[in-house]
Design a protein around this motif. Structure first.
Motif, mmCIF file in Angstrom:
data_model
loop_
_atom_site.group_PDB
_atom_site.id
_atom_site.type_symbol
_atom_site.label_atom_id
_atom_site.label_comp_id
_atom_site.label_asym_id
_atom_site.label_seq_id
_atom_site.Cartn_x
_atom_site.Cartn_y
_atom_site.Cartn_z
ATOM 1 N N UNK A 88 12.175 7.720 -14.304
ATOM 2 C CA UNK A 88 11.706 7.280 -15.615
ATOM 3 C C UNK A 88 12.409 8.109 -16.670
ATOM 4 N N UNK A 89 13.235 7.487 -17.544
ATOM 5 C CA UNK A 89 13.499 6.052 -17.640
ATOM 6 C C UNK A 89 14.374 5.547 -16.490
ATOM 7 N N UNK A 90 14.168 4.274 -16.164
ATOM 8 C CA UNK A 90 14.937 3.684 -15.080
ATOM 9 C C UNK A 90 14.897 2.175 -15.164
ATOM 10 N N UNK A 91 15.690 1.543 -14.313
ATOM 11 C CA UNK A 91 15.811 0.091 -14.280
ATOM 12 C C UNK A 91 14.544 -0.493 -13.658
ATOM 13 N N UNK A 92 13.778 -1.257 -14.433
ATOM 14 C CA UNK A 92 12.439 -1.649 -14.015
ATOM 15 C C UNK A 92 12.393 -2.871 -13.102
ATOM 16 N N UNK A 93 13.551 -3.358 -12.617
ATOM 17 C CA UNK A 93 13.510 -4.444 -11.631
ATOM 18 C C UNK A 93 12.815 -3.952 -10.355
ATOM 19 N N UNK A 94 12.851 -2.632 -10.113
ATOM 20 C CA UNK A 94 12.144 -2.083 -8.953
ATOM 21 C C UNK A 94 10.648 -2.339 -9.081
ATOM 22 N N UNK A 139 4.460 1.678 -7.423
ATOM 23 C CA UNK A 139 5.575 2.379 -8.052
ATOM 24 C C UNK A 139 5.081 3.711 -8.607
ATOM 25 N N UNK A 140 5.757 4.791 -8.224
ATOM 26 C CA UNK A 140 5.512 6.105 -8.818
ATOM 27 C C UNK A 140 6.795 6.541 -9.518
ATOM 28 N N UNK A 141 6.671 7.475 -10.444
ATOM 29 C CA UNK A 141 7.821 7.845 -11.269
ATOM 30 C C UNK A 141 8.115 9.340 -11.176
ATOM 31 N N UNK A 142 9.405 9.671 -11.243
ATOM 32 C CA UNK A 142 9.804 11.061 -11.456
ATOM 33 C C UNK A 142 10.581 11.150 -12.760
ATOM 34 N N UNK A 143 10.464 12.279 -13.413
ATOM 35 C CA UNK A 143 11.027 12.449 -14.754
ATOM 36 C C UNK A 143 12.526 12.717 -14.717
ATOM 37 N N UNK A 193 0.802 -1.222 0.000
ATOM 38 C CA UNK A 193 0.000 0.000 0.000
ATOM 39 C C UNK A 193 0.831 1.265 0.000
ATOM 40 N N UNK A 194 2.085 1.174 0.443
ATOM 41 C CA UNK A 194 2.971 2.329 0.347
ATOM 42 C C UNK A 194 3.556 2.406 -1.056
ATOM 43 N N UNK A 195 4.306 3.473 -1.330
ATOM 44 C CA UNK A 195 4.912 3.627 -2.650
ATOM 45 C C UNK A 195 6.384 3.971 -2.551
ATOM 46 N N UNK A 196 7.117 3.593 -3.577
ATOM 47 C CA UNK A 196 8.486 4.076 -3.761
ATOM 48 C C UNK A 196 8.533 4.798 -5.097
ATOM 49 N N UNK A 197 9.389 5.808 -5.161
ATOM 50 C CA UNK A 197 9.454 6.665 -6.349
ATOM 51 C C UNK A 197 10.736 6.345 -7.097
ATOM 52 N N UNK A 198 10.603 6.001 -8.372
ATOM 53 C CA UNK A 198 11.750 5.589 -9.185
ATOM 54 C C UNK A 198 11.868 6.488 -10.408
#
Length: 392
Positions: free
Chosen positions: A135-141, A152-156, A128-133
């Motif tokens: 984008x583009x990034x290594x999608x193993x996360x 999963x949330x993304x930052x540019x 239910x929590x999120x981590x911010x990765x």
């Protein structure tokens, strides 16, 4: 339910929620590619980031010898401590002294980087929590987190600024359920390397919002200490009883005796490959390579509007395999459409050949009228080659 009813019912063994929600974007695309390469051209895979694939980047003799000697030790054949053998962790501390004041208690040995990422995600975030990765990034996360119910949330990242972090976008993604920010430096897939000033800007956002950073690869001088996280990592590491004892016993010798010249030579080779690919692919109409600053990858923009027969970069890449027998990873593997990633670790002559084939492929499929229109509207820059094409 009676015993007879139990015996008579049909088997119904189902996969777990974790299994159903686990998807590896890169593996699913690479392993499910339905296109046959052109049989008249040797297949060149610029896709998977494995530097050993072509046999040109091998470990030094000191590493091989350390593993040989470990095979002979009876202590290499049984279970080790869940966190790793003491002498192996001490060797890591010695090797990592430049990162600050750390002790063997700060070190947990893992079965590869993906296992390390899984431990860190598991210890920091709940379902239910999120981590911010990035984008583009290594999608193993994404692969590891979503199976655990972690969002999963993304930052540019900004391609026109050497893939720097869009700081405003990063801060806007943080909310009360954010458990961590992932910073990949140098970047996979971009090959970017952030300077100290930019890293401090990222740290300032994390500090202001009280969100820890998962520092991927070579983010240095940032050490967590005296927190519950350390005990949590120790607890989670016991789930698989530690990594290979064979390599753990060899690790002190590997870290102490691998010559610096080995690392220097590898870096010089990959830097040379990056320059080669950048200069070659600049000549490919409709492509825009972005020069990396580290790692072993390069992202290349595909100006998809100049190739109207393709709906997206995946179709572009698949057709490139069937016609030119060159396979690059499409941008969707990194949540970044209209780009592709190439790997720079292949031998020089193979990389040069691959680039030549990409140039031919682009010339075969580009829509010249659309390209000239975009040049007239100042959407893409004028080059000597485009001037000749459009004048004709």
């Amino acid at each position: 339910m009676s015993q007879r009813e139990r015996r008579n019912r049909e088997w119904d063994v189902r996969a777990s929620t974790l299994a159903r929600n686990t998807h590896n974007l890169i593996r699913s695309i690479v392993e499910n590619l339905q296109v046959e390469p052109n049989p008249s051209k040797p297949f060149i895979a610029l896709s998977v980031g494995d530097p050993t694939t072509f046999g040109n980047l091998n470990p030094p003799e000191q590493v091989i010898q350390a593993v040989r000697e470990s095979v002979e030790l009876h202590t290499s054949r049984g279970y080790g401590p869940a966190k790793g053998h003491q002498e192996a962790r001490e060797a890591v501390v010695e090797y990592s002294a430049h990162q600050g004041d750390i002790t063997p208690e700060d070190v947990i040995l893992c079965s590869g980087c993906s296992h390390a990422i899984e431990l860190v995600i598991s210890v920091l975030a709940d379902s239910g929590q999120n981590i911010i990765v990035p984008r583009p990034g290594f999608m193993i996360y994404k692969t590891l987190a979503e199976g655990l119910g972690i969002v999963i949330k993304y930052y540019r990242l900004l391609p026109d600024e050497q893939w720097k972090v869009d700081l405003d976008d990063l801060e806007n993604q943080i909310d009360e359920d954010t458990a961590a920010i992932v910073v990949i430096n140098p970047s996979n897939p971009c090959g970017s390397v952030y300077n100290k000033e930019h890293l401090n800007e990222i740290l300032d956002i994390a500090s202001r919002n009280r969100v820890p950073i998962i520092a991927d690869e070579i983010y240095e001088h940032f050490v967590f200490s005296g927190k519950e996280v350390r005990k949590g990592l120790a607890n989670i590491s016991s789930r698989i009883l530690g990594p290979s004892t064979l390599i753990q016993r060899a690790l002190p010798a590997i870290l102490r005796y691998t010559p610096q010249s080995f690392f220097d030579d590898v870096v010089l080779f990959i830097e040379s490959q990056a320059k080669l690919a950048y200069e070659e692919l600049r000549r490919a109409p409709g492509l825009r390579p972005i020069m990396p600053q580290g790692a072993m990858y390069m992202m290349v923009e595909i100006k998809i509007s100049l190739f109207p027969e393709f709906k997206n970069e995946l179709q572009f890449v698949e057709t490139m395999v069937s016609e030119q027998s060159v396979f690059c990873l499409p941008g969707r593997c990194f949540e970044y459409p209209n780009y592709m990633r190439i790997v720079l670790t292949v031998p020089e002559e193979i990389l040069r050949e691959a680039c030549q084939r990409l140039i031919i492929f682009c010339k075969d499929h580009i829509n010249i009228e659309e390209k000239c229109k975009q040049i007239e509207n100042n959407i893409i820059p004028v080059t000597n080659e485009t001037e000749v094409i459009c004048d004709n």
